[in-house]
Design a protein around this motif. Structure first.
Motif, PDB file in Angstrom:
ATOM      1  N   ASP A  27      38.843  17.549  17.278  1.00 36.24           N
ATOM      2  CA  ASP A  27      38.443  16.473  16.370  1.00 36.24           C
ATOM      3  C   ASP A  27      37.607  15.436  17.113  1.00 36.24           C
ATOM      4  O   ASP A  27      36.595  14.947  16.598  1.00 36.24           O
ATOM      5  N   VAL A  28      38.050  15.101  18.319  1.00 34.79           N
ATOM      6  CA  VAL A  28      37.311  14.128  19.131  1.00 34.79           C
ATOM      7  C   VAL A  28      35.934  14.671  19.490  1.00 34.79           C
ATOM      8  O   VAL A  28      34.921  13.966  19.428  1.00 34.79           O
ATOM      9  N   ALA A  29      35.881  15.961  19.851  1.00 34.63           N
ATOM     10  CA  ALA A  29      34.608  16.560  20.256  1.00 34.63           C
ATOM     11  C   ALA A  29      33.604  16.623  19.119  1.00 34.63           C
ATOM     12  O   ALA A  29      32.391  16.701  19.357  1.00 34.63           O
ATOM     13  N   GLU A  30      34.087  16.590  17.891  1.00 34.97           N
ATOM     14  CA  GLU A  30      33.166  16.583  16.751  1.00 34.97           C
ATOM     15  C   GLU A  30      32.481  15.235  16.568  1.00 34.97           C
ATOM     16  O   GLU A  30      31.381  15.170  16.016  1.00 34.97           O
ATOM     17  N   SER A  31      33.115  14.159  17.028  1.00 40.68           N
ATOM     18  CA  SER A  31      32.553  12.824  16.808  1.00 40.68           C
ATOM     19  C   SER A  31      31.954  12.202  18.062  1.00 40.68           C
ATOM     20  O   SER A  31      31.213  11.219  17.971  1.00 40.68           O
ATOM     21  N   GLN A  78      41.652   9.456  26.315  1.00 41.93           N
ATOM     22  CA  GLN A  78      41.348   8.035  26.432  1.00 41.93           C
ATOM     23  C   GLN A  78      40.641   7.429  25.224  1.00 41.93           C
ATOM     24  O   GLN A  78      40.618   6.201  25.077  1.00 41.93           O
ATOM     25  N   PHE A  79      40.073   8.248  24.336  1.00 44.27           N
ATOM     26  CA  PHE A  79      39.227   7.678  23.279  1.00 44.27           C
ATOM     27  C   PHE A  79      39.544   8.214  21.887  1.00 44.27           C
ATOM     28  O   PHE A  79      38.766   8.007  20.964  1.00 44.27           O
ATOM     29  N   ARG A  80      40.687   8.863  21.719  1.00 45.34           N
ATOM     30  CA  ARG A  80      40.990   9.390  20.384  1.00 45.34           C
ATOM     31  C   ARG A  80      41.241   8.271  19.377  1.00 45.34           C
ATOM     32  O   ARG A  80      41.158   8.483  18.166  1.00 45.34           O
ATOM     33  N   TRP A  81      41.530   7.042  19.850  1.00 49.24           N
ATOM     34  CA  TRP A  81      41.673   5.889  18.956  1.00 49.24           C
ATOM     35  C   TRP A  81      40.416   5.655  18.140  1.00 49.24           C
ATOM     36  O   TRP A  81      40.466   5.082  17.042  1.00 49.24           O
ATOM     37  N   PHE A  82      39.281   6.091  18.645  1.00 50.65           N
ATOM     38  CA  PHE A  82      37.988   5.846  18.005  1.00 50.65           C
ATOM     39  C   PHE A  82      37.926   6.466  16.621  1.00 50.65           C
ATOM     40  O   PHE A  82      37.184   6.003  15.748  1.00 50.65           O
ATOM     41  N   SER A  83      38.727   7.508  16.403  1.00 50.94           N
ATOM     42  CA  SER A  83      38.684   8.214  15.122  1.00 50.94           C
ATOM     43  C   SER A  83      39.312   7.423  13.990  1.00 50.94           C
ATOM     44  O   SER A  83      39.136   7.755  12.818  1.00 50.94           O
ATOM     45  N   GLY A  84      40.046   6.342  14.297  1.00 51.77           N
ATOM     46  CA  GLY A  84      40.744   5.600  13.265  1.00 51.77           C
ATOM     47  C   GLY A  84      39.859   4.778  12.365  1.00 51.77           C
ATOM     48  O   GLY A  84      40.226   4.469  11.228  1.00 51.77           O
ATOM     49  N   ARG A 111      32.509  20.971  30.258  1.00 49.46           N
ATOM     50  CA  ARG A 111      32.720  20.492  28.891  1.00 49.46           C
ATOM     51  C   ARG A 111      34.198  20.391  28.544  1.00 49.46           C
ATOM     52  O   ARG A 111      34.614  19.427  27.881  1.00 49.46           O
ATOM     53  N   ASP A 112      34.991  21.350  28.971  1.00 48.97           N
ATOM     54  CA  ASP A 112      36.418  21.298  28.653  1.00 48.97           C
ATOM     55  C   ASP A 112      37.064  20.058  29.255  1.00 48.97           C
ATOM     56  O   ASP A 112      37.910  19.409  28.621  1.00 48.97           O
ATOM     57  N   ALA A 113      36.676  19.716  30.478  1.00 42.52           N
ATOM     58  CA  ALA A 113      37.209  18.505  31.116  1.00 42.52           C
ATOM     59  C   ALA A 113      36.772  17.267  30.354  1.00 42.52           C
ATOM     60  O   ALA A 113      37.540  16.307  30.192  1.00 42.52           O
ATOM     61  N   ALA A 114      35.535  17.273  29.860  1.00 48.72           N
ATOM     62  CA  ALA A 114      35.030  16.130  29.099  1.00 48.72           C
ATOM     63  C   ALA A 114      35.794  15.962  27.795  1.00 48.72           C
ATOM     64  O   ALA A 114      36.170  14.846  27.412  1.00 48.72           O
ATOM     65  N   VAL A 115      36.041  17.050  27.097  1.00 43.49           N
ATOM     66  CA  VAL A 115      36.780  16.986  25.832  1.00 43.49           C
ATOM     67  C   VAL A 115      38.200  16.482  26.080  1.00 43.49           C
ATOM     68  O   VAL A 115      38.714  15.635  25.339  1.00 43.49           O
ATOM     69  N   ALA A 116      38.834  16.989  27.122  1.00 47.44           N
ATOM     70  CA  ALA A 116      40.194  16.565  27.433  1.00 47.44           C
ATOM     71  C   ALA A 116      40.246  15.081  27.769  1.00 47.44           C
ATOM     72  O   ALA A 116      41.165  14.360  27.341  1.00 47.44           O
ATOM     73  N   ARG A 117      39.281  14.606  28.525  1.00 45.92           N
ATOM     74  CA  ARG A 117      39.256  13.184  28.899  1.00 45.92           C
ATOM     75  C   ARG A 117      38.978  12.305  27.684  1.00 45.92           C
ATOM     76  O   ARG A 117      39.605  11.250  27.508  1.00 45.92           O
ATOM     77  N   ALA A 118      38.043  12.716  26.841  1.00 46.51           N
ATOM     78  CA  ALA A 118      37.744  11.937  25.638  1.00 46.51           C
ATOM     79  C   ALA A 118      38.957  11.873  24.725  1.00 46.51           C
ATOM     80  O   ALA A 118      39.260  10.825  24.144  1.00 46.51           O
ATOM     81  N   HIS A 119      39.677  12.979  24.604  1.00 46.93           N
ATOM     82  CA  HIS A 119      40.883  12.987  23.766  1.00 46.93           C
ATOM     83  C   HIS A 119      41.962  12.097  24.366  1.00 46.93           C
ATOM     84  O   HIS A 119      42.632  11.340  23.652  1.00 46.93           O
ATOM     85  N   GLN A 147      48.455  10.426  17.105  1.00 46.71           N
ATOM     86  CA  GLN A 147      49.198  11.534  17.706  1.00 46.71           C
ATOM     87  C   GLN A 147      48.774  12.896  17.157  1.00 46.71           C
ATOM     88  O   GLN A 147      48.971  13.926  17.818  1.00 46.71           O
ATOM     89  N   TYR A 148      48.202  12.929  15.968  1.00 44.64           N
ATOM     90  CA  TYR A 148      47.805  14.204  15.382  1.00 44.64           C
ATOM     91  C   TYR A 148      46.296  14.475  15.513  1.00 44.64           C
ATOM     92  O   TYR A 148      45.799  15.459  14.967  1.00 44.64           O
ATOM     93  N   VAL A 149      45.583  13.599  16.211  1.00 43.36           N
ATOM     94  CA  VAL A 149      44.164  13.839  16.468  1.00 43.36           C
ATOM     95  C   VAL A 149      44.041  14.900  17.550  1.00 43.36           C
ATOM     96  O   VAL A 149      44.610  14.778  18.641  1.00 43.36           O
ATOM     97  N   ARG A 150      43.318  15.974  17.261  1.00 43.02           N
ATOM     98  CA  ARG A 150      43.189  17.089  18.184  1.00 43.02           C
ATOM     99  C   ARG A 150      41.965  16.915  19.085  1.00 43.02           C
ATOM    100  O   ARG A 150      41.021  16.202  18.722  1.00 43.02           O
TER     101      ARG A 150
END
Length: 330
Positions: free
Chosen positions: A269-273, A238-244, A228-236, A263-266
């Motif tokens: 935050d990504v793992a919540e969505s 490559q896909f943190r743009w999704f939160s916009g 799971r930690d690897a998944a969260v790191a990868r999603a953050h 830059q301030y998306v943690r």
């Protein structure tokens, strides 16, 4: 109409040959359909790819036999003239033996700015999309088309290699979009599990009926990984743009702009969505709101180009079994 589950050919995170291999693998494990993004830029530099979607789709059409194919989505207004889209879509439908749907939307600055024609205001983009669909529909009749519109001109154009039909799906985000575009498309595309969109589409006198011929098509990112930690790191990464959100994402111009905006998306935050990690039930729960809202088709985006083989080989089939069982009330 049972819920169908699709696989996303994410052109932003894999090269063209890899995408074709993933498409074959996704068909083999049982996905019902496959959608392709159509980008000139990746969202973030970490994704690292942006091959030409239409070449990839042509290869996928020959490499697969069963799955439906779709652009998700193409903008037919700036980077492409609608007359060219009409020709490409007709050719794709012939190559795919009737399995292709043309998914259209108003586009993003990220991809459309590259031809130097500027980025119109949202009202103009929507008006351009409506005019473009009119042109595409006219050319798909096989007639010789002359057109003088507010945004586009077509001079004595005709599609010579023409299939029987090219269904159109159109991306909408609210009732105004449905009023404007719904009567000109067979299928609705939306990014949120909003029951009101489905109900409004079905309540319109001049649209198809979702669930009876018409489809409501959505897409959701997931990041499956045994760790799971690897998944969260990868999603953050490559896909943190999704939160916009799409109101922001449509207007940013480059990967640097998306990096700055996020830059301030943690990671948390990504793992919540986005469901991250090995828990398939968490993925099912994330997808559930779409079929509960009346969506007929949901395409999954497995985040990370390097994770696709393991996802398809080890996880996709049991995940599809759980999704279908849950969607059918099992």
């Amino acid at each position: 109409m049972p819920t169908r589950f699709g696989y996303t050919l994410m052109t932003e995170q894999a090269g063209p040959k890899e995408l074709v291999r993933y498409a074959v693998g996704a068909e083999e494990v049982g996905f019902d359909f496959e959608v392709s993004s159509d980008h000139y830029f990746p969202w973030l530099s970490a994704q690292g790819h942006a091959p030409y979607a239409w070449s990839v789709l042509g290869a996928v059409a020959h490499a697969t036999e069963r799955v439906d194919l779709m652009t998700y989505v193409t903008c037919p207004t700036i980077r492409y003239h609608p007359a060219i889209i009409a020709q490409k879509a007709a050719t794709m439908q012939l190559l795919a033996d009737g399995r292709f749907t043309l998914g259209l939307g108003a586009g993003e600055n990220l991809n459309e700015h590259v031809v130097g024609e500027g980025w119109p205001a949202v009202a103009d983009r929507q008006a351009m999309l409506a005019e473009a669909i009119e042109i595409i529909r006219a050319l798909h009749t096989g007639d010789l088309v002359d057109f003088r519109g507010e945004y586009f001109q077509v001079d004595a154009a005709r599609i010579w290699d023409l299939p029987d039909t090219v269904p159109i799906g159109v991306a909408v985000s609210g009732t105004q979009g449905i009023e404007r575009f719904g009567p000109h498309a067979e299928h609705m595309i939306a990014v949120e599990p909003n029951r009101d969109l489905v109900d409004h589409w079905n309540g319109h006198a001049d649209t198809s009926t979702i669930g009876v011929g018409g489809r409501a098509i959505a897409q959701i990112p997931i990041c499956w990984d045994r760790d799971r930690d690897a998944a969260v790191a990868r999603a953050h990464d490559q896909f943190r743009w999704f939160s916009g959100g799409w109101d922001v994402n449509a207007d940013l111009r480059t990967t640097a702009g998306f990096a700055a905006a996020t830059q301030y998306v943690r990671p948390e935050d990504v793992a919540e969505s986005i469901p991250c990690g090995p828990d398939l039930d968490a993925i099912v729960d994330a997808v559930r709101p779409y079929w509960e809202a009346g969506f007929t088709d949901v395409a999954l985006v497995q985040i990370g180009g390097g994770s696709q083989h393991e996802f398809l080989d080890a996880t996709a089939k049991p995940l599809l079994d759980r999704l279908r069982s849950a969607a059918s009330g099992g």
